[in-house]
Every structure is written in C-alpha cells, then in structure tokens.
Scaffold this motif. Structure first.
Motif, PDB file in Angstrom:
ATOM      1  N   ASP A  53      12.950 -28.903 -23.280  1.00 17.51           N
ATOM      2  CA  ASP A  53      13.627 -29.356 -24.615  1.00 17.51           C
ATOM      3  C   ASP A  53      15.110 -28.786 -24.473  1.00 17.51           C
TER       4      ASP A  53
ATOM      5  N   SER B  71      17.317 -28.430 -26.537  1.00 16.05           N
ATOM      6  CA  SER B  71      17.683 -27.486 -27.772  1.00 16.05           C
ATOM      7  C   SER B  71      17.363 -26.052 -27.693  1.00 16.05           C
ATOM      8  N   THR B  72      16.330 -25.825 -26.679  1.00 14.05           N
ATOM      9  CA  THR B  72      16.029 -24.368 -26.354  1.00 14.05           C
ATOM     10  C   THR B  72      16.146 -24.124 -25.163  1.00 14.05           C
ATOM     11  N   SER B  73      16.888 -24.581 -24.397  1.00 13.36           N
ATOM     12  CA  SER B  73      17.081 -24.224 -22.939  1.00 13.36           C
ATOM     13  C   SER B  73      17.706 -23.196 -22.888  1.00 13.36           C
TER      14      SER B  73
ATOM     15  N   ASP C   9      18.286 -20.720 -25.039  1.00  9.18           N
ATOM     16  CA  ASP C   9      17.708 -19.229 -25.400  1.00  9.18           C
ATOM     17  C   ASP C   9      16.858 -18.971 -24.530  1.00  9.18           C
ATOM     18  N   LEU C  10      16.025 -19.934 -23.916  1.00 10.83           N
ATOM     19  CA  LEU C  10      15.259 -19.715 -22.659  1.00 10.83           C
ATOM     20  C   LEU C  10      15.743 -19.125 -21.615  1.00 10.83           C
TER      21      LEU C  10
ATOM     22  N   ASN D  29      16.711 -15.485 -22.146  1.00 15.37           N
ATOM     23  CA  ASN D  29      15.642 -14.312 -22.121  1.00 15.37           C
ATOM     24  C   ASN D  29      14.843 -14.324 -20.913  1.00 15.37           C
TER      25      ASN D  29
END
Length: 224
Positions: free
Chosen positions: A144, A146-148, A150-151, A154
């Motif tokens: 995704d 949009s979430t890459s 932050d992933l 982390n």
C-alpha cells in the motif's frame, strides 16, 4: 670173536646211519624240490595292490570338495576389500609424510591506519536474524503506497534493536530499507561507502511476496 664181530657190526651200523643221513639229505631229489617248490609257486613279488583294493582306496581319496556358500564368499570379498583399502591408505600416508612441509601459522595483520576492535561485527549471524524477521513481518502484508513510509521506518527501528543484541561494543548501526510494488518489474539496488574495510562491515537481505518486495542493508561502523 662173537663180541668183536658184534662190536664191529654195531660200529658199522652207526657209520651206515651217519652216511645214510648225509646221503639222504644231499642225494634225494625229492628233498631238494620240496623247499624250492613253495618259492617258485609264489612268483615274483608285486608292489601294486589288487584291483579291488586299489579301486576302494581311490574312491575313498577322491571325495567331493565341500560347497562354498554365497554368504561366506561375500564376507571374504568384503574383508579383502577392507584390507586393500587400509593398505592403500597406509601407503598414501607414508608417501605424504616425507613431502609434508611444516605449517606456519600467521596471525592476521592489522593494516596501517585501521582500527583494531577486540570483536568484529558478526555479519552472517545478523543476516540470519534479519531474514527471519522479514519473513515473519511481511508474510501477510499487502503493498500500500500510503502506508509504506511508516512501515519502512518501523521495520528499520526494529531491525536495529534486534541486531544490536549480537553487535560488539563501539559499533554504530545504520539501517537502509526499500519497499516497493511488485508489478512484473525488475529493480536493481546498489550501495557504495567509504569506510575501514578491516573493522567495518555490512550485511543485506531481501524478501518478496505476491504484491511487494523489500531490500534491507545494515552497516556496522566501528567508532574509536
């Protein structure tokens, strides 16, 4: 006269008896043939046994040889093979002994101007830990955009904490990660650094599933 004549007669009788016995032993043809006849009847001595006795002896001597079992034959072949192998190894070791040169152990030399850490970074152990971590974290993740970001952030922090457990002291860790979509495209990633090749090191891993790929590089830089 009667007594003298009688005495002469007795003497004559005695002489006649003596001469009779002597002539009887020499002149009688029957007495000569009797001891010779048994010898001539026997014939010449033969050393060969009779046919019946020789046949029985030959049959007793020529006995059939005992049959050799297949199990015993295989065991004998195995023992022979083992003895040949041992002899070959013994000859080989003896042949190598005179030509063997003394082994000289040379300690690793520290290049001039390089740091000399007491323990170096275990890059192979760190690589195994990172590979297991990526497989557990990204197995069921769908890409995704949009979430890459932050992933990625982390996962980098988690990887640095995990690798820090096996990193010797005075090493600084730098984690670089790239996550992208898997749309039938090939991606090539390279990196280049200026560092101490003796004390510093790097390890990298990659993982991909049905929708995404991930490439991780962890740099370990020794700090004096």
């Amino acid at each position: 006269m009667d007594s003298v004549s009688q005495g002469k007669r007795l003497g004559a009788v005695k002489l006649s008896r003596v001469t009779f016995r002597a002539t009887n032993r020499d002149d009688n043809p029957t007495t000569l043939k009797e001891p010779v006849a048994p010898l001539t009847s026997r014939g010449p001595l033969s050393l060969n046994p009779p046919p019946s006795e020789g046949a029985s002896k030959t049959t007793e001597i020529k006995r059939p040889a005992p049959a050799i079992s297949m199990k015993g034959l295989l065991a004998a072949q195995r023992i022979t093979r083992e003895l040949k192998n041992r002899a070959f190894l013994r000859r080989k070791s003896r042949a190598r002994t005179p030509n063997r040169k003394p082994t000289t152990i040379i300690n690793e030399q520290v290049p001039a101007g390089s740091a000399n850490p007491t323990q170096r970074f275990p890059y192979s152990q760190a690589k195994e830990l990172i590979q297991e971590f990526l497989t557990a974290k990204l197995r069921n993740i769908t890409y995704d955009p949009s979430t890459s970001a932050d992933l990625t952030k982390n996962l980098c922090e988690d990887i640095k904490k995990m690798v820090r457990r096996v990193t010797p002291p005075r090493y600084k860790l730098i984690c670089n990660m790239a996550i992208g979509s898997k749309n039938r495209e090939d991606i090539l990633m390279t990196s280049q650094c200026l560092w101490d090749s003796y004390s510093d090191n790097v390890t990298s891993c990659s993982y991909q599933n049905a929708t995404m790929f991930c490439v991780v590089s962890v740099y370990a830089v020794y700090f004096e």
